[in-house]
Design a protein around this motif. Structure first.
Motif: not given
Length: 201
Positions: A64-66, A69, A91-96, A142
């Protein structure tokens, strides 16, 4: 000395401008690692050529994306990275990820933000008929291209400009202001206050 980690997906021309500034003695930082989500990114070749650790981290290798990252975070932490530089990282990074490096991620975008966010900013500018475009270095938050602005440079739009010709002229300014913004950070001259960046004299 400030330790940088650079994330790049493509040819890495902004990475090269930072490397050149370091090697010319204009920028007192250490580029510890260059990470790409694209195995064929020229940025990885540029890093290796300058004896900088080059890492490919493929999203397809993770559940998964997490997890993807987290693998990037692990590489950055292993290299004691203090400031993360996005240099054409697609790639757009997540809030995590962003929360992990809050206030310590920079990006450069080829427009005068907040105008023309997202992809094909140069073509957006031409379609809108603006007379001036440019580029913006900003801290990443974000949103997409919404973080506090550090530096901007303006570029006139010519009547006969194409997306490519405008992009090339903007790129020259990108190569100038990205190292300059990193230098300000390294010198402790940037402070975020109420969503704005204040630059100390």
């Amino acid at each position: 000395m400030l330790k940088l980690g650079v994330l790049a997906s493509g040819r890495g021309s902004n990475l090269q401008s930072i490397i050149d500034a370091v090697e010319a003695g204009e920028l007192s930082v250490e580029i510890e690692v260059v990470i790409s989500d694209n195995e064929d990114a020229q940025a990885l070749e540029r890093a290796a050529k300058h004896q900088i650790e080059a890492q490919y981290v493929g999203p397809e290798d993770y559940n998964n994306n997490q997890d993807f990252e987290q693998a990037i975070i692990d590489d950055l932490e292993r290299n004691d990275v203090e400031l993360v530089i996005l240099a054409g990282f697609m790639k757009l990074m997540s809030p995590y990820f962003i929360e992990h490096y809050q206030g310590r991620i920079m990006n450069i975008h080829p427009s005068l933000l907040p105008a023309f966010k997202g992809l094909h900013a140069q073509q957006q500018a031409l379609d809108y008929g603006v007379k001036v475009s440019g580029c913006t270095v900003h801290f990443v938050d974000q949103g997409m291209d919404t973080g506090p602005i550090i530096l901007q440079a303006a570029v006139p739009v010519k009547e006969d400009d194409t997306e490519e010709s405008l992009a090339n002229r903007i790129l020259e300014e990108e190569h100038r202001i990205y190292p300059a913004a990193i230098k300000l950070y390294a010198e402790g001259k940037l402070e975020i206050e109420d969503g704005r960046v204040r630059i100390a004299k």
